[in-house]
Design a protein around this motif. Structure first.
Motif, PDB file in Angstrom:
ATOM      1  N   GLY A 184      -6.347  11.067   5.011  1.00 58.70           N
ATOM      2  CA  GLY A 184      -7.748  11.467   5.082  1.00 58.70           C
ATOM      3  C   GLY A 184      -8.518  11.110   3.828  1.00 58.70           C
ATOM      4  N   ALA A 185      -7.860  11.211   2.674  1.00 57.82           N
ATOM      5  CA  ALA A 185      -8.514  10.818   1.425  1.00 57.82           C
ATOM      6  C   ALA A 185      -8.732   9.316   1.366  1.00 57.82           C
ATOM      7  CB  ALA A 185      -7.679  11.284   0.229  1.00 57.82           C
ATOM      8  N   VAL A 186      -7.759   8.554   1.850  1.00 56.77           N
ATOM      9  CA  VAL A 186      -7.818   7.090   1.753  1.00 56.77           C
ATOM     10  C   VAL A 186      -8.923   6.514   2.637  1.00 56.77           C
ATOM     11  CG1 VAL A 186      -6.539   4.977   2.337  1.00 56.77           C
ATOM     12  CG2 VAL A 186      -5.435   6.796   1.007  1.00 56.77           C
ATOM     13  N   ILE A 187      -9.089   7.036   3.850  1.00 56.50           N
ATOM     14  CA  ILE A 187     -10.091   6.454   4.748  1.00 56.50           C
ATOM     15  C   ILE A 187     -11.512   6.846   4.366  1.00 56.50           C
ATOM     16  CG2 ILE A 187      -8.450   6.307   6.642  1.00 56.50           C
ATOM     17  CD1 ILE A 187      -9.721   8.749   7.910  1.00 56.50           C
ATOM     18  N   ALA A 188     -11.669   7.695   3.373  1.00 56.36           N
ATOM     19  CA  ALA A 188     -13.001   8.041   2.872  1.00 56.36           C
ATOM     20  C   ALA A 188     -13.467   7.077   1.786  1.00 56.36           C
ATOM     21  CB  ALA A 188     -13.016   9.472   2.335  1.00 56.36           C
ATOM     22  N   TRP A 189     -12.648   6.055   1.469  1.00 54.57           N
ATOM     23  CA  TRP A 189     -12.965   5.068   0.444  1.00 54.57           C
ATOM     24  C   TRP A 189     -12.845   3.664   1.016  1.00 54.57           C
ATOM     25  CZ3 TRP A 189     -14.253   5.819  -4.788  1.00 54.57           C
ATOM     26  CH2 TRP A 189     -14.229   7.139  -5.229  1.00 54.57           C
ATOM     27  N   ALA A 243      -7.978  -0.885   0.606  1.00 54.20           N
ATOM     28  CA  ALA A 243      -6.658  -0.330   0.890  1.00 54.20           C
ATOM     29  C   ALA A 243      -6.202   0.664  -0.161  1.00 54.20           C
ATOM     30  CB  ALA A 243      -5.641  -1.473   1.015  1.00 54.20           C
ATOM     31  N   ILE A 244      -6.563   0.431  -1.419  1.00 58.55           N
ATOM     32  CA  ILE A 244      -6.085   1.269  -2.526  1.00 58.55           C
ATOM     33  C   ILE A 244      -7.265   2.029  -3.129  1.00 58.55           C
ATOM     34  CG2 ILE A 244      -4.855   1.300  -4.721  1.00 58.55           C
ATOM     35  CD1 ILE A 244      -3.162   0.310  -2.379  1.00 58.55           C
ATOM     36  N   ILE A 245      -7.216   3.345  -3.068  1.00 57.72           N
ATOM     37  CA  ILE A 245      -8.311   4.154  -3.596  1.00 57.72           C
ATOM     38  C   ILE A 245      -8.040   4.475  -5.072  1.00 57.72           C
ATOM     39  CG2 ILE A 245      -8.701   5.121  -1.315  1.00 57.72           C
ATOM     40  CD1 ILE A 245      -7.437   7.745  -2.307  1.00 57.72           C
ATOM     41  N   PRO A 246      -9.066   4.891  -5.812  1.00 60.13           N
ATOM     42  CA  PRO A 246      -8.840   5.256  -7.213  1.00 60.13           C
ATOM     43  C   PRO A 246      -7.822   6.386  -7.331  1.00 60.13           C
ATOM     44  CG  PRO A 246     -11.190   5.083  -6.745  1.00 60.13           C
ATOM     45  CD  PRO A 246     -10.488   5.005  -5.428  1.00 60.13           C
ATOM     46  N   ARG A 247      -7.069   6.374  -8.413  1.00 59.23           N
ATOM     47  CA  ARG A 247      -6.046   7.398  -8.596  1.00 59.23           C
ATOM     48  C   ARG A 247      -6.648   8.802  -8.644  1.00 59.23           C
ATOM     49  NH1 ARG A 247      -2.153   4.368 -12.959  1.00 59.23           N
ATOM     50  NH2 ARG A 247      -3.860   2.868 -12.922  1.00 59.23           N
ATOM     51  N   GLU A 248      -7.854   8.908  -9.208  1.00 59.78           N
ATOM     52  CA  GLU A 248      -8.472  10.237  -9.332  1.00 59.78           C
ATOM     53  C   GLU A 248      -8.922  10.784  -7.967  1.00 59.78           C
ATOM     54  OE1 GLU A 248     -11.576   7.096 -10.591  1.00 59.78           O
ATOM     55  OE2 GLU A 248      -9.421   7.489 -10.877  1.00 59.78           O
ATOM     56  N   ALA A 249      -8.948   9.930  -6.925  1.00 56.40           N
ATOM     57  CA  ALA A 249      -9.340  10.389  -5.603  1.00 56.40           C
ATOM     58  C   ALA A 249      -8.161  10.876  -4.770  1.00 56.40           C
ATOM     59  CB  ALA A 249     -10.038   9.256  -4.853  1.00 56.40           C
ATOM     60  N   MET A 250      -6.954  10.785  -5.325  1.00 55.74           N
ATOM     61  CA  MET A 250      -5.769  11.240  -4.604  1.00 55.74           C
ATOM     62  C   MET A 250      -5.797  12.756  -4.430  1.00 55.74           C
ATOM     63  SD  MET A 250      -3.750   8.642  -3.833  1.00 55.74           S
ATOM     64  CE  MET A 250      -2.143   9.394  -3.577  1.00 55.74           C
ATOM     65  N   PRO A 251      -5.394  13.259  -3.261  1.00 53.31           N
ATOM     66  CA  PRO A 251      -5.356  14.724  -3.070  1.00 53.31           C
ATOM     67  C   PRO A 251      -4.235  15.338  -3.899  1.00 53.31           C
ATOM     68  CG  PRO A 251      -4.373  13.611  -1.189  1.00 53.31           C
ATOM     69  CD  PRO A 251      -4.950  12.538  -2.065  1.00 53.31           C
ATOM     70  N   ASN A 264       0.831  -1.204   0.000  1.00 52.10           N
ATOM     71  CA  ASN A 264       0.000   0.000   0.000  1.00 52.10           C
ATOM     72  C   ASN A 264       0.871   1.262   0.000  1.00 52.10           C
ATOM     73  OD1 ASN A 264      -2.139  -1.810   0.325  1.00 52.10           O
ATOM     74  ND2 ASN A 264      -2.232  -1.505   2.543  1.00 52.10           N
ATOM     75  N   THR A 265       1.868   1.272   0.874  1.00 53.69           N
ATOM     76  CA  THR A 265       2.762   2.428   0.934  1.00 53.69           C
ATOM     77  C   THR A 265       3.500   2.619  -0.382  1.00 53.69           C
ATOM     78  OG1 THR A 265       3.039   2.185   3.326  1.00 53.69           O
ATOM     79  CG2 THR A 265       4.724   3.455   2.155  1.00 53.69           C
ATOM     80  N   ALA A 266       3.962   1.516  -0.973  1.00 58.10           N
ATOM     81  CA  ALA A 266       4.704   1.609  -2.238  1.00 58.10           C
ATOM     82  C   ALA A 266       3.844   2.211  -3.340  1.00 58.10           C
ATOM     83  CB  ALA A 266       5.205   0.227  -2.647  1.00 58.10           C
ATOM     84  N   ILE A 267       2.594   1.787  -3.427  1.00 57.54           N
ATOM     85  CA  ILE A 267       1.718   2.309  -4.482  1.00 57.54           C
ATOM     86  C   ILE A 267       1.437   3.797  -4.271  1.00 57.54           C
ATOM     87  CG2 ILE A 267      -0.683   2.257  -5.301  1.00 57.54           C
ATOM     88  CD1 ILE A 267      -0.488  -0.745  -5.381  1.00 57.54           C
ATOM     89  N   TYR A 268       1.099   4.180  -3.048  1.00 60.64           N
ATOM     90  CA  TYR A 268       0.836   5.596  -2.807  1.00 60.64           C
ATOM     91  C   TYR A 268       2.105   6.429  -2.985  1.00 60.64           C
ATOM     92  CZ  TYR A 268      -3.831   4.365  -1.200  1.00 60.64           C
ATOM     93  OH  TYR A 268      -5.125   3.906  -1.147  1.00 60.64           O
ATOM     94  N   LEU A 269       3.240   5.886  -2.625  1.00 61.53           N
ATOM     95  CA  LEU A 269       4.502   6.584  -2.828  1.00 61.53           C
ATOM     96  C   LEU A 269       4.774   6.773  -4.318  1.00 61.53           C
ATOM     97  CD1 LEU A 269       6.800   7.766  -1.113  1.00 61.53           C
ATOM     98  CD2 LEU A 269       7.920   5.531  -1.211  1.00 61.53           C
ATOM     99  N   ALA A 270       4.541   5.732  -5.120  1.00 65.59           N
ATOM    100  CA  ALA A 270       4.743   5.844  -6.570  1.00 65.59           C
ATOM    101  C   ALA A 270       3.819   6.899  -7.167  1.00 65.59           C
ATOM    102  CB  ALA A 270       4.511   4.491  -7.230  1.00 65.59           C
TER     103      ALA A 270
END
Length: 318
Positions: free
Chosen positions: A297-302, A305-313, A41-47
């Motif tokens: 905060g964005a992630v826990i609204a979905w 573990a992995i939210i859509p890319r368009e939902a990233m802040p 999860n961290t690796a994907i959000y970091l990328a």
């Protein structure tokens, strides 16, 4: 740039390797198939957060030779992860977990992972010299769950390899994720402290530290970690401000309101990605912590573990 975070050089990008296990995730109503795992999860959000920045995020784990593993590998590559360190074990498959969430978004897990490809991988004779080759990678990111996946003898070999990697100039980032179902608290305490003595950055969740050491304030966790030798310590406290400390000072950075918490899965993992990305991109400690809170905060609204890319802040300057 702090020495805890490598600066991109003209010779090439920063190479970050995240080490751990990813599993198939089943959750939601009706049930949906997704995937997750703390270091993944961290690796994907970091990328995602480092897109366009001179950095490469690699994932190191094992998958099977089954269609589910093929699908995971394809999705990770679509996310921009480098997967040349993903071993493929014939006849094996990924682990599986079922996740349930209550009305507040708090989650409960049920695991089927004892015979997973990753378990066999971590229990085998891993070639640490190749995995942690300081001429090929700049940073290793791992977690308490990563440590728990190693049998004791192989965990000792990992500690030796981490120390050699650190002496050769490699950086180590550590998240304390503690899962009582995987090992005893006394085993985890000893292993965590061995890594904290080598770590450049530690991302600690106070709830997990409480499970390991009993109730105590964030300041005590900070002092313990700095005393062991860690150089930059972040303590997450849920909705309360996080505490960040180095030898130079200490900062308390408030969280940001979330309208509705749907699923707290990957809250800490995404926070870690936000903080590390913010620091890598040259942000100050308060700026990086603020970004971490926004991402979490964005992630826990979905759900999942992995939210859509368009939902990233959106990243903010600085």
């Amino acid at each position: 740039m702090s020495s805890h975070f490598p600066a991109a050089a003209s010779a090439g990008p920063v190479h970050i390797v995240s080490l751990g296990e990813c599993m198939i995730e089943i959750g939601g109503q009706p049930l949906k198939r997704r995937y997750g795992g703390d270091t993944l999860n961290t690796a994907i959000y970091l990328a995602r957060l480092l897109q366009g920045w001179p950095a490469e995020v690699h994932y190191a784990t094992a998958l099977g030779d089954d269609p589910l593993s093929d699908g995971l590998l394809s999705q990770w590559q679509d996310e921009g992860l480098f997967t040349e360190r993903v071993a493929r074990l014939p006849g094996r498959a990924p682990g599986l977990y079922l996740i349930e969430t209550d009305d507040r978004g708090e989650r409960r897990f049920f695991y089927w992972r004892n015979d997973s490809a990753a378990r066999h991988y971590f229990g085998g004779e891993l070639d640490f010299a190749t995995l942690l080759n300081p001429s090929q990678i700049d940073v290793l990111y791992l977690s308490g769950i990563t440590l728990a996946l190693f049998p004791p003898a192989r965990r000792e070999a990992l500690f030796e390899a981490l120390a050699a990697f650190r002496r050769a100039g490699g950086l180590i980032w550590f998240d304390n994720n503690f899962r009582p179902a995987l090992w005893r608290a006394d085993q985890a305490r000893e292993a965590h402290e061995r890594v904290l003595a080598l770590a450049d950055v530690a991302l600690l969740t106070l709830d997990d530290e409480t499970l390991l050491y009993g109730p105590h304030p964030a300041q005590q966790a900070v002092q313990r970690s700095l005393g062991l030798g860690c150089r930059e310590v972040v303590v997450k406290q849920g909705a309360r401000p996080c505490v960040v400390a180095t030898e130079a000072g200490q900062w308390h950075v408030p969280t940001q309101p979330v309208a509705r918490v749907v699923d707290t899965s990957a809250a800490g993992d995404s926070f870690a990605a936000g903080y590390l990305a913010g620091r890598l991109r040259g942000g100050s400690i308060p700026e990086a912590a603020a970004l971490a809170h926004r991402v979490s905060g964005a992630v826990i609204a979905w759900p999942g573990a992995i939210i859509p890319r368009e939902a990233m802040p959106a990243l903010q300057p600085g």
